[in-house]
Design a protein around this motif. Structure first.
Motif, PDB file in Angstrom:
ATOM      1  N   SER A   6       0.910  -1.191   0.008  1.00 23.80           N
ATOM      2  CA  SER A   6       0.015   0.093  -0.082  1.00 23.80           C
ATOM      3  C   SER A   6       0.762   1.344   0.126  1.00 23.80           C
ATOM      4  CB  SER A   6      -1.032  -0.036   1.130  1.00 23.80           C
ATOM      5  OG  SER A   6      -0.044  -0.106   2.443  1.00 23.80           O
ATOM      6  N   HIS A   7       2.042   1.373   0.759  1.00 25.41           N
ATOM      7  CA  HIS A   7       2.647   2.585   0.891  1.00 25.41           C
ATOM      8  C   HIS A   7       3.520   2.993  -0.501  1.00 25.41           C
ATOM      9  CE1 HIS A   7       5.296  -0.494   2.282  1.00 25.41           C
ATOM     10  NE2 HIS A   7       6.427  -0.036   1.964  1.00 25.41           N
ATOM     11  N   PHE A   8       3.698   1.701  -1.342  1.00 26.66           N
ATOM     12  CA  PHE A   8       4.161   2.091  -2.772  1.00 26.66           C
ATOM     13  C   PHE A   8       2.995   2.740  -3.505  1.00 26.66           C
ATOM     14  CE2 PHE A   8       7.560  -0.631  -1.151  1.00 26.66           C
ATOM     15  CZ  PHE A   8       8.839  -0.523  -1.997  1.00 26.66           C
ATOM     16  N   ARG A   9       1.773   2.040  -3.555  1.00 26.89           N
ATOM     17  CA  ARG A   9       0.960   2.467  -4.190  1.00 26.89           C
ATOM     18  C   ARG A   9       0.283   3.944  -3.915  1.00 26.89           C
ATOM     19  NH1 ARG A   9      -3.338  -0.622  -2.507  1.00 26.89           N
ATOM     20  NH2 ARG A   9      -2.236  -2.575  -1.578  1.00 26.89           N
ATOM     21  N   GLN A  10       0.465   4.165  -2.505  1.00 28.40           N
ATOM     22  CA  GLN A  10       0.494   5.796  -2.079  1.00 28.40           C
ATOM     23  C   GLN A  10       1.195   6.679  -3.005  1.00 28.40           C
ATOM     24  OE1 GLN A  10       0.119   5.538   2.001  1.00 28.40           O
ATOM     25  NE2 GLN A  10      -1.473   4.308   2.368  1.00 28.40           N
ATOM     26  N   TRP A  11       2.494   6.287  -3.162  1.00 29.71           N
ATOM     27  CA  TRP A  11       3.568   7.035  -3.416  1.00 29.71           C
ATOM     28  C   TRP A  11       3.162   7.187  -4.981  1.00 29.71           C
ATOM     29  CZ3 TRP A  11       6.970   6.121  -7.563  1.00 29.71           C
ATOM     30  CH2 TRP A  11       8.038   7.035  -7.849  1.00 29.71           C
ATOM     31  N   ASP A  16       0.872  11.482  -8.942  1.00 28.50           N
ATOM     32  CA  ASP A  16      -0.210  11.348  -9.997  1.00 28.50           C
ATOM     33  C   ASP A  16       0.155  10.423 -10.965  1.00 28.50           C
ATOM     34  OD1 ASP A  16      -2.757  12.380 -10.773  1.00 28.50           O
ATOM     35  OD2 ASP A  16      -1.821  14.042 -12.062  1.00 28.50           O
ATOM     36  N   TRP A  17       0.589   9.505 -10.603  1.00 27.33           N
ATOM     37  CA  TRP A  17       0.903   8.407 -11.686  1.00 27.33           C
ATOM     38  C   TRP A  17      -0.003   7.029 -11.514  1.00 27.33           C
ATOM     39  CZ3 TRP A  17       7.029   7.962 -11.073  1.00 27.33           C
ATOM     40  CH2 TRP A  17       7.584   8.925 -11.595  1.00 27.33           C
ATOM     41  N   LYS A  18      -0.100   6.490 -12.618  1.00 33.16           N
ATOM     42  CA  LYS A  18      -1.002   4.891 -12.532  1.00 33.16           C
ATOM     43  C   LYS A  18       0.200   4.121 -12.340  1.00 33.16           C
ATOM     44  CE  LYS A  18      -4.829   6.553 -15.192  1.00 33.16           C
ATOM     45  NZ  LYS A  18      -5.714   6.128 -16.401  1.00 33.16           N
ATOM     46  N   ILE A  19       0.037   2.972 -11.774  1.00 34.87           N
ATOM     47  CA  ILE A  19       0.672   1.782 -11.703  1.00 34.87           C
ATOM     48  C   ILE A  19       0.297   1.121 -13.020  1.00 34.87           C
ATOM     49  CG2 ILE A  19       1.453  -0.174 -10.641  1.00 34.87           C
ATOM     50  CD1 ILE A  19       0.607   1.064  -7.898  1.00 34.87           C
ATOM     51  N   LEU A  20       1.380   0.875 -13.872  1.00 38.06           N
ATOM     52  CA  LEU A  20       1.016   0.193 -15.146  1.00 38.06           C
ATOM     53  C   LEU A  20       0.936  -1.075 -15.100  1.00 38.06           C
ATOM     54  CD1 LEU A  20       3.158   2.722 -17.204  1.00 38.06           C
ATOM     55  CD2 LEU A  20       0.796   2.726 -16.968  1.00 38.06           C
ATOM     56  N   PRO A  21       0.127  -1.990 -16.013  1.00 37.19           N
ATOM     57  CA  PRO A  21      -0.028  -3.380 -15.874  1.00 37.19           C
ATOM     58  C   PRO A  21       1.533  -3.905 -15.984  1.00 37.19           C
ATOM     59  CG  PRO A  21      -1.286  -2.446 -17.227  1.00 37.19           C
ATOM     60  CD  PRO A  21      -0.685  -1.388 -17.146  1.00 37.19           C
ATOM     61  N   HIS A  22       2.585  -3.632 -16.703  1.00 32.92           N
ATOM     62  CA  HIS A  22       3.866  -4.274 -16.786  1.00 32.92           C
ATOM     63  C   HIS A  22       4.446  -3.922 -15.290  1.00 32.92           C
ATOM     64  CE1 HIS A  22       4.721  -0.300 -18.512  1.00 32.92           C
ATOM     65  NE2 HIS A  22       5.869  -0.459 -17.910  1.00 32.92           N
ATOM     66  N   ASN A 342       9.512  13.877 -24.465  1.00 40.13           N
ATOM     67  CA  ASN A 342       8.215  13.579 -23.725  1.00 40.13           C
ATOM     68  C   ASN A 342       7.879  12.291 -23.096  1.00 40.13           C
ATOM     69  OD1 ASN A 342       7.157  16.016 -24.801  1.00 40.13           O
ATOM     70  ND2 ASN A 342       6.271  15.122 -26.637  1.00 40.13           N
ATOM     71  N   HIS A 343       8.807  12.374 -21.931  1.00 41.40           N
ATOM     72  CA  HIS A 343       8.487  10.785 -21.045  1.00 41.40           C
ATOM     73  C   HIS A 343       7.389  10.900 -20.407  1.00 41.40           C
ATOM     74  CE1 HIS A 343      12.904   9.188 -20.621  1.00 41.40           C
ATOM     75  NE2 HIS A 343      12.626   9.529 -21.824  1.00 41.40           N
ATOM     76  N   GLN A 344       6.202  10.872 -21.243  1.00 40.68           N
ATOM     77  CA  GLN A 344       4.922  10.376 -20.684  1.00 40.68           C
ATOM     78  C   GLN A 344       4.218   9.381 -21.485  1.00 40.68           C
ATOM     79  OE1 GLN A 344       2.740  14.421 -19.789  1.00 40.68           O
ATOM     80  NE2 GLN A 344       4.614  15.238 -20.587  1.00 40.68           N
ATOM     81  N   VAL A 345       3.365   8.532 -20.644  1.00 38.90           N
ATOM     82  CA  VAL A 345       2.870   7.471 -21.491  1.00 38.90           C
ATOM     83  C   VAL A 345       2.007   7.709 -22.502  1.00 38.90           C
ATOM     84  CG1 VAL A 345       1.593   5.384 -21.068  1.00 38.90           C
ATOM     85  CG2 VAL A 345       3.138   6.132 -19.405  1.00 38.90           C
ATOM     86  N   ASP A 346       1.004   8.914 -22.055  1.00 39.00           N
ATOM     87  CA  ASP A 346       0.077   9.216 -23.164  1.00 39.00           C
ATOM     88  C   ASP A 346       0.170  10.634 -23.845  1.00 39.00           C
ATOM     89  OD1 ASP A 346       0.406  11.005 -20.832  1.00 39.00           O
ATOM     90  OD2 ASP A 346      -1.789  11.360 -20.501  1.00 39.00           O
TER      91      ASP A 346
END
Length: 812
Positions: A6-11, A16-22, A342-346
């Motif tokens: 959880s504390h990793f997910r909170q970080w 304002d990042w999503k944890i990506l599937p990979h 542009n180091h952004q996924v979207d």
């Protein structure tokens, strides 16, 4: 239990990042003890995905000793990763220690790292091999849980990759079953890299993340027409500068250090707004490179002109646009460079391509099409080079007593060397013991002695000599460049010894974005002062040319047969190709187009091979030798990535072309040429240095290229005369064929096309021949051709007539 606490997910939420599937998948695979090859586009958190399992495990278990080893091909990438991972560790208050270990690490830190290893160590292949050479290697690496190899596509297909493969096998002996994690954004053949990464017969699973929007790539539109020939794209400087002005930050990539120096000066002269622009390449000092990198990350630079030194996964901050000047030479290489923006996924990366000549327009268009189709290319792992095994044998002996059978078992655990039979290995082992038949009379090559049934280094000095020379990067001799200010001065970087020796006092040259006037060379340091000269020289660098990939070359051939693609080309290029089709014909995939035409009182033959500069260089040597044998008297030849042009006194005909390109040219002419050529001596110098026969470094001094060459040339001549079956001579031939001649590629071409040749006898140069015959890099040939030309009259008059004929062909 969740793979990501959880504390990793909170970080992640706080950023304002999503944890990506990979990233989730990599954390779960780590928890299950699995190895993985992860391929994911640049800017999708690939490196964090590689580390996340280790960080979670260290946080949960609080282990002692070295837990994770991270290997990258660049020291700069290590420093960048260290900065980013340390920031994450601090933000989460994790009980994780992390340090880097490279050639720049202080002696104090190196000693401390061995005595008390951090949880995570970031290193390079050479520094890892050095650590494996110490007696405490088994203890240091016995607790390892994971090895991460970043930019795996960059190293696996090289001798540095061979070093890593052997290191992975050695680590398996210390800690069986550790996790192997490979990371890359651009792997064309993942199955092959999966086999390379895993132990013999056990390829690691592949995880592919196709996420991220495809980049937007276009050829830069310019007011001035794209020239027929050239390699610097001077015509596009105003438009390149305009893009820099529009963007917040821009990286302008070039393919060589010489191009970087020249383009930086051209942009600086056009920089009317005095924008902050820097230059970055591997010959500059670490301090200058670090300063540029920091300024770029902080947004203090508007642009940087750079080489491949920054194309890998370094975070360069908020880069808006990438401009590639000159043809990309490979799709994967281009994507690596585009990925710096542009180091952004979207958000799609934005890039412009600037072809230097009209042939390069075709290459750029083929690359853009391949990117749109998500096709990749790149070098593939090959069976490992055996000179690297010789170095590894000595490395292992420095750590602990060894036996041939025991060490062969370790070497054969790697995919790179699973083919190496014990008999071959035993021959390599014997060379390390005493140097072989012709050298065993000399004590300096007796490196191992037998004690208690095992082999150990003969003296402590042998261990020291080996450790000072670990590695497979054999560089040309270097001179430090010191810019003098009054009585003081500062170091700017290094320049190749051969170029420095060609300078006379007062000569000026570009370096590090400055114009310098040469004063003197003293103690391997070139001293120079600032200058305002208008026509300085450009430093030359060996090995700077990038080969055109086979995939991209085939793409260019295909484009020439695609009517829709041709209609989409710039009008000038389209007209050029239409003229070519009417005057001669366009090359295709099924045949080899050869043109012959007069050039004044001489004749030119152009072969459109599309096989890259190295293969064309080799073909030029072999083809011209056979021309000499047939009495055609070749004078010189010119190569580009796309073709080969040979000037001769007599013309090649439709009948003689088949004789000139018979398959036996790869045996008869090749053997004769190699026996006379200095190329094998050059290759022997590399092999002998890697194998430890000679040293680049001795105590605190570094030998000059002249000193190393003198030693290796002497040994080479002795071995050829007295021990022609010596193992290093066989390795030298294999090295030359693979590294210098591109013989496999040339052989495939000749065998494919020897009965499918389209020969055209023309009245003058064809439109497509112009970029080849106008290339400035021409090689003069010895032999009867020059003598025959002299017999016809004044050489200068002949040359003037040749150029007049070329110009006539241009205007026609």
């Amino acid at each position: 239990m969740a793979a990501i606490p959880s504390h990793f997910r909170q970080w992640f939420d706080q950023q304002d990042w999503k944890i990506l599937p990979h990233q989730k998948a990599m954390a779960e695979r780590y928890r299950q003890g699995l190895s993985t090859l992860l391929t994911a586009p640049t800017g999708t958190g690939k490196t964090l995905a590689g580390f996340i399992g280790s960080l979670i495990d260290i946080d949960a278990r609080r282990p002692k000793g070295l837990h994770t080893l991270y290997i990258s091909p660049l020291k700069a990438l290590n420093y960048d990763i260290e900065r980013n991972v340390v920031a994450l560790v601090k933000a989460l208050n994790l009980p994780v220690t992390l340090e880097s270990r490279t050639g720049d690490t202080s002696a104090y830190r190196r000693k401390r790292q061995r005595a008390k290893p951090p949880h995570i160590l970031l290193t390079t292949p050479e520094s890892l091999m050095l650590l494996l050479s110490y007696p405490d290697a088994a203890e240091m690496f016995g607790s390892i849980e994971a090895v991460i190899i970043d930019e795996i596509h960059q190293v696996a297909a090289s001798k540095r990759g061979d070093l890593i493969a052997l290191a992975l096998a050695q680590l398996e002996a210390y800690r069986p079953g550790y996790r192997r994690i490979g990371l890359s954004a651009t792997v064309a053949e993942p199955d092959l890299f999966s086999m390379w990464l895993g132990p013999t017969g056990a390829p690691v699973p592949h995880l592919d993340s196709p996420g991220g929007k495809p980049p937007k790539v276009h050829i830069l539109k310019t007011m001035e027409a794209i020239p027929y020939g050239g390699f610097m794209a001077k015509y596009a400087v105003p438009e390149i500068m305009a893009e820099i002005v529009k963007a917040k930050t821009t990286i302008v990539f070039v393919n060589t250090r010489a191009q970087a120096e020249l383009l930086f000066q051209l942009l600086w002269e056009a920089n009317d707004e005095a924008l902050a622009i820097a230059i970055y390449h591997a010959s500059l000092t670490r301090e200058l490179r670090a300063k540029t990198q920091a300024m770029m990350a902080e947004g203090k630079l508007r642009a940087v002109v750079a080489t491949a030194a920054i194309e890998l996964g370094i975070d360069w901050g908020n880069v808006d646009v990438v401009i590639q000047v000159g043809a990309p030479k490979g799709v994967s290489r281009l994507l690596q460079r585009i990925g710096r923006s542009n180091h952004q996924v979207d958000v799609p990366s934005k890039a412009f391509l600037v072809p230097a000549n009209q042939f390069e327009v075709l290459e750029c268009e083929a690359a853009i099409s391949a990117i749109a189709a998500r096709h990749l290319d790149g070098d593939e792992p090959l069976p490992g080079a055996q000179d690297v095994v010789i170095q590894f044998i000595m490395n292992a002996a420095c750590s602990a007593p060894i036996t041939p059978h025991g060490l062969h078992d370790i070497v054969a655990r790697s995919w790179s060397y699973h083919h190496l039979k014990y008999e071959q290995f035993e021959e390599l082992f014997q060379f390390v013991i005493d140097g072989g038949y012709a050298l065993r009379a000399y004590d300096r090559w007796h490196r191992l002695v037998k004690r208690d049934g095992a082999w150990v280094p003969s003296t402590p000095q042998m261990i020291q000599r080996h450790r000072q020379n670990i590695g497979v990067i054999i560089e040309a001799g270097k001179l430090k460049v010191r810019k003098i200010h009054g009585r003081g001065g500062r170091y700017l970087g290094e320049i190749e010894e051969q170029f420095g020796q060609s300078l006379s006092p007062g000569d000026t040259f570009y370096f590090g974005g400055e114009v310098l006037a040469f004063e003197r060379i003293q103690d391997m340091t070139l001293h120079a002062r600032a200058s305002t000269a208008k026509e300085p020289r450009i430093p030359t660098y060996s090995g700077g040319q990038m080969p055109l990939s086979t995939f991209l070359a085939d793409g260019v051939r295909g484009l020439l047969q695609d009517e829709d693609a041709l209609n989409g080309l710039p009008k000038l290029v389209r007209n050029w190709l239409m003229l070519q089709a009417r005057f001669s014909q366009l090359p295709d995939r099924k045949s080899l187009l050869v043109e012959s035409f007069p050039r004044g009182m001489l004749f030119a033959t152009v072969l459109y091979t599309f096989e890259g500069r190295r293969a064309n260089q080799t073909l030029g040597m072999l083809f011209s030798r056979r021309m000499e044998r047939l009495g055609l008297h070749p004078l010189s030849f010119t190569v580009t990535d796309y073709g080969l042009a040979i000037t001769s006194v007599k013309a090649v005909t439709g009948e003689s072309i088949y004789e000139l390109l018979r398959a036996d040219i790869l045996s008869d002419e090749l053997e004769e040429w190699l026996s006379e050529s200095p190329m094998l001596k050059r290759s022997f110098r590399r092999v002998a240095t890697i194998a430890g026969l000679v040293e680049q470094n001795h105590n605190s001094a570094r030998k000059t290229l002249k000193q190393v060459t003198f030693s290796t040339d002497l040994i080479y001549d002795v071995l050829r005369k007295y021990d022609p079956g010596h193992v290093l001579l066989a390795l030298t031939r294999a090295d030359a064929e693979r590294e210098l001649l591109d013989l496999d590629r040339l052989t495939d071409m000749i065998l494919n096309f020897q009965s499918h040749i389209e020969f055209r006898a023309l009245p003058r140069p064809s439109p497509m021949s112009l970029p080849v015959i106008l290339d400035v890099r021409t090689e003069r040939l010895p032999g009867g051709g020059l003598e025959a030309l002299l017999a016809q009259g004044d050489v200068e008059t002949q040359a003037e007539r040749m150029m007049a004929e070329v110009e006539h062909g241009l205007m026609a």
